[in-house]
Design an enzyme around this catalytic site. Sequence first.
Site, PDB file in Angstrom:
ATOM      1  N   LYS A 147      30.627  65.878  40.672  1.00 52.47           N
ATOM      2  CA  LYS A 147      30.144  67.163  40.134  1.00 52.47           C
ATOM      3  C   LYS A 147      30.054  68.208  41.242  1.00 52.47           C
ATOM      4  O   LYS A 147      29.511  67.946  42.315  1.00 52.47           O
ATOM      5  CB  LYS A 147      28.772  66.907  39.502  1.00 52.47           C
TER       6      LYS A 147
ATOM      7  N   CYS B 160      19.712  71.450  38.842  1.00 51.56           N
ATOM      8  CA  CYS B 160      20.974  71.013  39.432  1.00 51.56           C
ATOM      9  C   CYS B 160      21.585  71.861  40.549  1.00 51.56           C
ATOM     10  O   CYS B 160      21.764  71.394  41.670  1.00 51.56           O
ATOM     11  CB  CYS B 160      22.010  70.877  38.331  1.00 51.56           C
TER      12      CYS B 160
ATOM     13  N   HIS C 283      29.524  72.250  40.537  1.00 49.64           N
ATOM     14  CA  HIS C 283      28.427  73.081  40.025  1.00 49.64           C
ATOM     15  C   HIS C 283      27.955  74.134  41.023  1.00 49.64           C
ATOM     16  O   HIS C 283      26.783  74.484  41.069  1.00 49.64           O
ATOM     17  CB  HIS C 283      27.231  72.197  39.594  1.00 49.64           C
TER      18      HIS C 283
HETATM   19 CA    CA Z   1      20.377  67.520  37.965  1.00 49.00          CA
END
Ligand code: CA
Length: 473
Positions: free
Chosen positions: A150, A94, A152
Amino acid sequence: MRWRTDTIVSNMMNSLRFLGFLALTGLLIRAAPAAAAVGAEPLPKPNIVLIVADDLGYADVGFHGCKDIPTPRLDALAASSVHCTSGYVTHPFCSPTRAALLTGRYQQRFGHENNPKWLPQDDRVGLPRDQTTLADAMRRAGYLTAAVGKWHLGAHPSFHPNRRGFDVYFGLLGGGHHYFDHNQFKTHPAKAKQEYLIPLVRNETPVEESAYLTDALGREAAAFVERTHDKPFFLYLAFNAPHTPLQSPQGYLDRVRGIADPKLRTYGAMVCGMDDAIGRVLDALKNRGLTQNTLVFFISDNGGPTGVTNCRNTPLRGAKGQLYEGGVRVPFLVSWPDRLKPGRFTEPVSSLDIFPTCLSAAGLGAGGGGAEGARPVSLDGTDLLPHLLGQGKESLVDRPLFWRVGGGSMSAVRCGSLKWIKVKEQPPELYHLDADIGEQNDLAGSKPEQAASMQALVAQWHTGLKQPLWPQP
Ligand code: CA
């Protein structure tokens, strides 16, 4: 100049020519022709919408042949897009892949090689602040910039999207979130310190939210499109779907009721939710008459975690976390109806290319960021527009694309149709992707010179990288 694999590989053992090739490649990437898309009459700057799915299986969209999860909005987008059939991201999980996407640079160049732990007090664990983001560049080019979804890229306030170029933010700041449980900060403040239960925020203000999270992200993204009138906009829409936890409302589950496996069924329902949310954004563009002059990208941040959600990467080998194709090859669409004719583009492209392509589309040239000194240093990708328009001066086929995980525990390079990969202590492997997309027939033993050349290419690339700034949580 053509990047011919056979010529390149046979010459790589000659170190002088090998270094010359690297230098020339870098030069070509930096000097990629800018804004070849510009036609006779100047058009207004395009809006840009960058949509990222999270942990989407390669085979789990209709335009990749999926039959049991309906994705009508994505399939319609694909039909009006250039469908890049060899699309890659720079990392098999990610946060590092997002770091490269938003800086246009290999994330290992600045030590962002692992996921950041959720550490709101630590100003060292996040996207290094000396890196220019795509949002920084677009804002300096006069765009209104928004991130929805998101993040992150660090929990400390100094890494917040509002400080990384985004005028507007709504979403989840961590690496994932519960899809229904958003309001623990009101009832159980101690519990709301957990990464997946933190409050959703609008800019930096916690907000109560009652909608299913994917629906909320679609709503917010569409509202941003609807209300932005005075400037061109750049919208980064990063779903956490269909990343775990596997949670879906009944309405989406009903659309995939034919899937027997309960994990895959819930995952499939989450893909349906994402497809709907993307549809809301596309509808907002249409309602405002912006479809034609909006550049839309769709990718996943990494391959599907087949062993976790039972998603599918068929026909690719491997999954999220690995450097086989199943970890890094993703659905990849580029739509800009005013400029790009729909079709398929088979030369390898990278998420690294999105940054320079956006700059080029905005009329800034592939390496520039505006008159205010926003020029990012050494972008690693190339402006795709001339290539997608069939005007590229050189093919992208033999451009090397690199990967490294864990500070070097796994590495890979694709050059031409060959891919070299080294997994931990195992012997290096070599695959011919055009003939063997499933990476089943290891050629390292039968083509030792090519394997050695590609290993040398990776070793040379490693010399320009940093060690990871923090460990993998
Ligand atoms: Ca991912």
